[in-house]
Design a protein around this motif. Structure first.
Motif, mmCIF file in Angstrom:
data_model
loop_
_atom_site.group_PDB
_atom_site.id
_atom_site.type_symbol
_atom_site.label_atom_id
_atom_site.label_comp_id
_atom_site.label_asym_id
_atom_site.label_seq_id
_atom_site.Cartn_x
_atom_site.Cartn_y
_atom_site.Cartn_z
ATOM 1 N N THR A 100 43.521 74.768 9.033
ATOM 2 C CA THR A 100 42.802 73.854 8.155
ATOM 3 C C THR A 100 41.344 73.770 8.589
ATOM 4 O OG1 THR A 100 43.557 72.009 9.537
ATOM 5 C CG2 THR A 100 44.806 72.474 7.537
ATOM 6 N N VAL A 101 40.451 73.891 7.618
ATOM 7 C CA VAL A 101 39.014 73.971 7.893
ATOM 8 C C VAL A 101 38.262 73.009 6.983
ATOM 9 C CG1 VAL A 101 36.970 75.472 7.824
ATOM 10 C CG2 VAL A 101 39.162 76.375 8.633
ATOM 11 N N ARG A 137 42.687 77.401 5.359
ATOM 12 C CA ARG A 137 42.880 76.552 4.173
ATOM 13 C C ARG A 137 41.800 75.478 4.186
ATOM 14 N NH1 ARG A 137 45.643 71.763 3.266
ATOM 15 N NH2 ARG A 137 46.706 71.868 5.301
ATOM 16 N N LEU A 138 40.930 75.508 3.184
ATOM 17 C CA LEU A 138 39.837 74.549 3.105
ATOM 18 C C LEU A 138 40.356 73.193 2.648
ATOM 19 C CD1 LEU A 138 37.069 76.759 1.460
ATOM 20 C CD2 LEU A 138 37.168 75.981 3.822
ATOM 21 N N LEU A 139 39.886 72.148 3.320
ATOM 22 C CA LEU A 139 40.286 70.788 2.970
ATOM 23 C C LEU A 139 39.296 70.198 1.977
ATOM 24 C CD1 LEU A 139 41.333 69.347 6.451
ATOM 25 C CD2 LEU A 139 42.783 70.365 4.694
ATOM 26 N N THR A 140 39.827 69.464 1.018
ATOM 27 C CA THR A 140 38.968 68.797 0.030
ATOM 28 C C THR A 140 38.996 67.283 0.192
ATOM 29 O OG1 THR A 140 40.803 68.822 -1.566
ATOM 30 C CG2 THR A 140 39.236 70.655 -1.648
ATOM 31 N N GLU A 187 42.219 65.436 8.521
ATOM 32 C CA GLU A 187 41.680 65.935 9.786
ATOM 33 C C GLU A 187 41.847 67.447 9.855
ATOM 34 O OE1 GLU A 187 42.864 65.618 14.440
ATOM 35 O OE2 GLU A 187 42.574 63.726 13.374
ATOM 36 N N ALA A 188 40.740 68.161 9.902
ATOM 37 C CA ALA A 188 40.770 69.613 9.968
ATOM 38 C C ALA A 188 40.998 70.076 11.398
ATOM 39 C CB ALA A 188 39.464 70.189 9.442
ATOM 40 N N ARG A 189 41.588 71.243 11.525
ATOM 41 C CA ARG A 189 41.737 71.818 12.863
ATOM 42 C C ARG A 189 40.397 72.365 13.348
ATOM 43 N NH1 ARG A 189 46.103 76.453 14.703
ATOM 44 N NH2 ARG A 189 45.760 76.241 16.945
ATOM 45 N N VAL A 190 39.590 72.886 12.412
ATOM 46 C CA VAL A 190 38.266 73.415 12.756
ATOM 47 C C VAL A 190 37.245 72.893 11.757
ATOM 48 C CG1 VAL A 190 36.827 75.494 12.970
ATOM 49 C CG2 VAL A 190 39.190 75.515 13.815
#
Length: 235
Positions: A34-35, A59-62, A67-70
């Motif tokens: 998740t990014v 996988r881009l978060l919107t 909370e993104a991993r990166v």
């Protein structure tokens, strides 16, 4: 299996497959990383999103509350505003950060490392393949620096030690030879496996040495541990 559940070996193989442009069908099945993408202008964001959106490794978060991993942070330089963003990502979550900078010198690089950056890429060097490879490395707890920036960082660390720390009698001494050897190889770009092979250690021993350093000095990741050791003149 969640993204966090993927082993180092699985993600390393995935990174190798990605870098060589082969079919991802040969890689172990792991969930995409998740990014989140943070930029100062919409055009930069659109460019990074366009590069990452087709990639199955991420996988881009919107949702801004997710909370993104990166975190991929795009900035012109490491200024006060950027440092605040980096520190917030480090202190409020387990998110690791990849910094894409238009310009960055050794002093700014030290500042970024102190704020927990896991990887640095110059904007002119960004391609989809390279960015995804760095994201995977950072998600694994590894780090990335362009070779010339590493040389500048080493030079700056030496200058700080000579001109700032040594005249004040400051020098870190609570690091074992094993820990220094591990960090020295990490600074040269080795991963866990190659570091273990070079030192005739097990990978568990290498990870234990890194964990001991990060715990002792309250450092968030391997990159920060390497930067700390170099800043103190230990490697």
């Amino acid at each position: 299996m969640s993204a966090a559940a993927g082993t180092d070996a699985e993600w390393t193989q995935l990174r190798s497959v990605s870098a060589h442009g082969r079919s991802l069908a040969v890689a172990p099945r792991v969930e995409p990383i998740t990014v989140d993408v943070c930029t100062t202008d919409p055009l930069s964001r659109a460019g990074i999103v366009a590069q990452l959106l087709p990639r199955p490794e991420v996988r881009l978060l919107t949702n801004p509350d997710s909370e993104a991993r990166v975190l991929v942070l795009v900035a012109d330089a490491v200024n006060d505003h950027v440092r605040v963003q980096l520190l917030r990502a480090q202190c409020t979550s387990g998110t690791r950060t990849v910094l894409i900078a238009t310009e960055i010198d050794a002093e700014q690089l030290l500042s970024a490392a102190e704020c927990g950056v896991g990887g640095v890429i110059r904007r002119v060097d960004v391609t989809a393949e390279h960015l995804v490879d760095v994201i995977i490395s950072v998600a694994l707890g590894q780090g990335h620096l362009p070779g010339d920036l590493l040389a500048q960082l080493l030079s700056e660390v030496g200058r700080v030690q000579r001109e700032v720390l040594s005249p004040r009698g400051l020098h870190a001494t609570q690091m074992s030879p094993r820990e220094r050897d591990v960090l020295r190889l990490m600074a040269a770009g080795h991963d866990t496996a190659s570091t273990a092979a070079a030192l005739s250690f097990s990978e568990r021993t290498v990870k234990a040495a890194l964990h001991a350093v990060m715990t002792r000095y309250q450092l968030p990741n391997r990159t920060a541990a390497v930067a700390y050791a170099m800043r103190q003149g230990l490697i």
